[in-house]
Design an enzyme around this catalytic site. Structure first.
Site, PDB file in Angstrom:
ATOM      1  N   SER A 196     -11.883  -5.993   0.258  1.00  0.00           N
ATOM      2  CA  SER A 196     -12.395  -5.695   1.597  1.00  0.00           C
ATOM      3  C   SER A 196     -13.909  -5.567   1.598  1.00  0.00           C
ATOM      4  O   SER A 196     -14.588  -6.090   2.493  1.00  0.00           O
ATOM      5  CB  SER A 196     -11.753  -4.404   2.118  1.00  0.00           C
ATOM      6  OG  SER A 196     -10.362  -4.556   2.248  1.00  0.00           O
ATOM      7  N   ARG A 247     -16.727  -8.389   3.282  1.00  0.00           N
ATOM      8  CA  ARG A 247     -17.687  -7.900   4.282  1.00  0.00           C
ATOM      9  C   ARG A 247     -19.118  -8.036   3.781  1.00  0.00           C
ATOM     10  O   ARG A 247     -20.023  -8.384   4.553  1.00  0.00           O
ATOM     11  CB  ARG A 247     -17.365  -6.447   4.639  1.00  0.00           C
ATOM     12  CG  ARG A 247     -16.124  -6.297   5.520  1.00  0.00           C
ATOM     13  CD  ARG A 247     -15.667  -4.839   5.589  1.00  0.00           C
ATOM     14  NE  ARG A 247     -14.615  -4.629   6.569  1.00  0.00           N
ATOM     15  CZ  ARG A 247     -13.321  -4.878   6.359  1.00  0.00           C
ATOM     16  NH1 ARG A 247     -12.935  -5.375   5.184  1.00  0.00           N
ATOM     17  NH2 ARG A 247     -12.419  -4.632   7.302  1.00  0.00           N
ATOM     18  N   GLY A 255      -6.602 -13.395   5.985  1.00  0.00           N
ATOM     19  CA  GLY A 255      -6.641 -12.872   7.344  1.00  0.00           C
ATOM     20  C   GLY A 255      -8.031 -12.422   7.738  1.00  0.00           C
ATOM     21  O   GLY A 255      -8.455 -12.601   8.881  1.00  0.00           O
ATOM     22  N   ARG A 297       0.156 -15.110  11.050  1.00  0.00           N
ATOM     23  CA  ARG A 297      -0.611 -13.887  11.283  1.00  0.00           C
ATOM     24  C   ARG A 297      -1.040 -13.826  12.743  1.00  0.00           C
ATOM     25  O   ARG A 297      -1.568 -14.797  13.300  1.00  0.00           O
ATOM     26  CB  ARG A 297      -1.848 -13.848  10.374  1.00  0.00           C
ATOM     27  CG  ARG A 297      -1.569 -14.004   8.891  1.00  0.00           C
ATOM     28  CD  ARG A 297      -0.891 -12.800   8.283  1.00  0.00           C
ATOM     29  NE  ARG A 297      -1.760 -11.634   8.212  1.00  0.00           N
ATOM     30  CZ  ARG A 297      -2.574 -11.366   7.187  1.00  0.00           C
ATOM     31  NH1 ARG A 297      -2.659 -12.209   6.167  1.00  0.00           N
ATOM     32  NH2 ARG A 297      -3.296 -10.258   7.188  1.00  0.00           N
ATOM     33  N   SER A 337      -6.137  -3.528  12.390  1.00  0.00           N
ATOM     34  CA  SER A 337      -7.536  -3.103  12.435  1.00  0.00           C
ATOM     35  C   SER A 337      -8.511  -4.268  12.392  1.00  0.00           C
ATOM     36  O   SER A 337      -9.664  -4.129  12.817  1.00  0.00           O
ATOM     37  CB  SER A 337      -7.825  -2.157  11.271  1.00  0.00           C
ATOM     38  OG  SER A 337      -7.672  -2.836  10.030  1.00  0.00           O
ATOM     39  N   ASP A 396      -1.263  -1.056   3.200  1.00  0.00           N
ATOM     40  CA  ASP A 396      -1.107  -2.022   2.111  1.00  0.00           C
ATOM     41  C   ASP A 396      -0.346  -1.439   0.920  1.00  0.00           C
ATOM     42  O   ASP A 396       0.105  -2.183   0.044  1.00  0.00           O
ATOM     43  CB  ASP A 396      -2.471  -2.531   1.647  1.00  0.00           C
ATOM     44  CG  ASP A 396      -3.070  -3.536   2.621  1.00  0.00           C
ATOM     45  OD1 ASP A 396      -2.311  -4.106   3.427  1.00  0.00           O
ATOM     46  OD2 ASP A 396      -4.297  -3.744   2.586  1.00  0.00           O
ATOM     47  N   LYS A 430       1.808  -9.110   7.652  1.00  0.00           N
ATOM     48  CA  LYS A 430       0.876  -9.382   6.559  1.00  0.00           C
ATOM     49  C   LYS A 430       1.212 -10.751   5.957  1.00  0.00           C
ATOM     50  O   LYS A 430       1.751 -11.617   6.644  1.00  0.00           O
ATOM     51  CB  LYS A 430       0.944  -8.256   5.528  1.00  0.00           C
ATOM     52  CG  LYS A 430       0.634  -6.876   6.106  1.00  0.00           C
ATOM     53  CD  LYS A 430      -0.764  -6.783   6.684  1.00  0.00           C
ATOM     54  CE  LYS A 430      -1.081  -5.398   7.191  1.00  0.00           C
ATOM     55  NZ  LYS A 430      -2.450  -5.280   7.758  1.00  0.00           N
ATOM     56  N   ARG A 455       0.994  -8.447  -2.831  1.00  0.00           N
ATOM     57  CA  ARG A 455       1.389  -7.040  -2.982  1.00  0.00           C
ATOM     58  C   ARG A 455       2.887  -6.899  -3.263  1.00  0.00           C
ATOM     59  O   ARG A 455       3.303  -5.975  -3.968  1.00  0.00           O
ATOM     60  CB  ARG A 455       0.960  -6.239  -1.760  1.00  0.00           C
ATOM     61  CG  ARG A 455      -0.543  -6.299  -1.525  1.00  0.00           C
ATOM     62  CD  ARG A 455      -1.086  -5.193  -0.664  1.00  0.00           C
ATOM     63  NE  ARG A 455      -2.440  -5.506  -0.232  1.00  0.00           N
ATOM     64  CZ  ARG A 455      -3.534  -5.335  -0.957  1.00  0.00           C
ATOM     65  NH1 ARG A 455      -3.440  -4.847  -2.189  1.00  0.00           N
ATOM     66  NH2 ARG A 455      -4.732  -5.640  -0.481  1.00  0.00           N
ATOM     67  N   LYS A 492      -5.189 -13.286  -5.453  1.00  0.00           N
ATOM     68  CA  LYS A 492      -5.859 -12.924  -4.204  1.00  0.00           C
ATOM     69  C   LYS A 492      -6.630 -11.610  -4.329  1.00  0.00           C
ATOM     70  O   LYS A 492      -7.723 -11.478  -3.780  1.00  0.00           O
ATOM     71  CB  LYS A 492      -4.815 -12.819  -3.093  1.00  0.00           C
ATOM     72  CG  LYS A 492      -5.340 -12.539  -1.698  1.00  0.00           C
ATOM     73  CD  LYS A 492      -4.173 -12.437  -0.717  1.00  0.00           C
ATOM     74  CE  LYS A 492      -4.625 -12.195   0.709  1.00  0.00           C
ATOM     75  NZ  LYS A 492      -5.117 -13.427   1.362  1.00  0.00           N
TER      76      LYS A 492
END
Length: 445
Positions: free
Chosen positions: A22, A26, A92, A120, A165, A307, A334, A379, A405
């Site tokens: 994450s 970003r 995503g 998604r 989110s 998650d 997801k 996951r 991933k």
């Protein structure tokens, strides 16, 4: 097809946790629209990272890769050349954030992605962007990828559904860079810690915004400056190693390294949640010490660590009492429907588990080796690997390449800790193992 062959075994020693996906994504995005040079240290090298880098290069950012370092000179105009085709891969974040960014100033930009990415949800984000002046054209009647978008965004107000989110996070990027003031209200916000992570980036880069309850306002025309950033470890990935440590036969605590306890990542909640259930966990600078320990089940609100649902479900199979995981509706959207996927696979191992409309009911039960499938979800694959380590009998887990991933060296990390996992390339076969299905109706009546 990459397959894990997992033999029952315990983990010992220490683990270095990979960097946060994450934060990495970003950081790359903001560096690519910043004025001047940015340096990103300790980034996560993964397929999602490559998808973000490729998209940002198409926007005009200069990105150089060195061992564990990215050097980025941004394009503050943030304009994609007309007719650019952005491939979001299976990410995503890349899909949602690049869609919003492309709408700020660009025209006739097409975005596509993997077949898996097509499931998604996008409608809430696209409707909000329409309210800001963006337009979209779909190549089919199903409103799925690929689609073409055009901006620019104008000063306006919109609401946006808060079930995921990433919708609000993508809007925050777009509204910060748009030419005029913009504001939006999040309706029934979920996954709040992950939106807070996006706001943290605005604050780090001194990009102004204001908020009142769930309404966020942006003056627009913000100009981020180049920055340096060291990506810390990923708490979502750490949860899998922590789970293996809790179930371990080790007489010593297992140290999870490369974690910043003060970081804002959402799945950090996993550790305090497990402490509340009785697990023995301690914090020490940039390490977390996990002591093999028993723990109870309980009623677990998943909204703050969505998650972690797959690995928490596995742990609940080993708890001292039943568990109810709830408020996890977004887990259905997801990389897979994680509620159904983890139910289906753990039932193959003998788990007493039942899905609900927004979560799971789990009764503790022994697990047995089985032939399993990841549902092409990283996951799910990692959660099943931990389950297989502490099951009776060998297991095979098919379609595990997806683990790259977020945790590219997942198997190597566990094997260094004395796990017995073999990676092999094969097709589904007549390979058999002791399989038992214990269906929920026996335990839940």
């Amino acid at each position: 097809m990459l397959t894990y062959k997992v033999s029952p075994s315990s983990v010992y020693g220490n683990a270095f946790i990979p960097s946060s996906k994450s934060h990495t994504l970003r950081a790359i995005l903001w560096a690519s629209v910043a004025e001047g040079k940015s340096i990103i240290y300790n980034y996560l090298d993964s397929p999602d990272t490559e998808a973000m880098i490729c998209a940002c290069k198409q926007m005009g950012a200069s990105i150089k890769k060195f061992p564990q370092i990215l050097e980025i000179v941004g394009n503050p105009l943030a304009i994609f050349p007309k007719y650019t085709l952005i491939d979001a891969g299976n990410s995503g974040i890349v899909l949602r954030f690049m869609t919003a960014l492309a709408c700020v100033f660009s025209k006739e930009i097409t975005v596509t992605g993997s077949s898996q990415l097509q499931r998604r949800p996008m409608a809430p984000l696209l409707q909000a962007l329409r309210n800001f002046g963006a337009s979209f054209h779909f190549s089919s009647d199903k409103s799925v990828l690929p689609f073409t978008m055009s901006g620019p965004l104008r000063s306006a107000y919109s609401d946006v559904e808060g079930s995921d989110s990433q919708f609000a996070s993508a809007l925050a990027v777009a509204c910060s860079l748009a030419e005029g003031p913009c504001s939006f209200t999040i309706i029934e916000p979920k996954e709040r810690p992950w939106f807070d992570l996006s706001l943290w980036w605005l604050e780090k880069l001194h990009l102004p915004y204001s908020c009142s309850d769930t309404t966020y306002s942006f003056p627009g025309s913000s100009h981020p400056q180049g920055f340096s950033y060291h990506v810390t470890g990923d708490f979502s990935s750490a949860a899998f190693i922590a789970a293996a440590a809790l179930l371990s036969k080790s007489l010593q605590p297992i140290r999870l390294r490369n974690l910043d306890i003060l970081d804002i990542q959402g799945d950090k909640i996993f550790f305090s949640l497990m402490q509340n259930l009785g697990a023995s966990i301690q914090y020490d600078n940039e390490e977390i010490l996990v002591f093999p320990s028993s723990f109870s089940g309980g009623s677990i609100d998943m909204d703050g660590c969505i998650d972690a649902l797959p690995i928490l479900t596995v742990l609940c199979c080993f708890a001292d009492s039943p568990s109810h995981l709830y408020n996890a509706r977004s887990a259905k959207d997801k990389e897979s429907d994680r509620i159904l996927a983890i139910t289906e696979e753990l039932q193959k191992m003998g788990a007493c588990i039942q899905p609900t409309h927004d979560g799971l009911l789990v009764n503790p039960s022994p697990l047995y080796g089985a032939v399993l499938d990841s549902h092409d979800d990283h996951r799910i694959a990692m959660a099943l690997t931990i389950a297989a380590l502490y099951a009776s009998g060998d297991s095979r887990i098919h379609n595990t390449a997806c683990v790259r991933k977020t945790f590219p060296n997942f198997v190597q990390t566990l094997n260094i800790m004395e796990a017995r996992i073999e990676e092999c390339h094969d097709n589904y076969s007549m390979w058999s193992t002791h399989k038992r299905k214990v269906f929920a109706r026996e335990s839940f009546g």
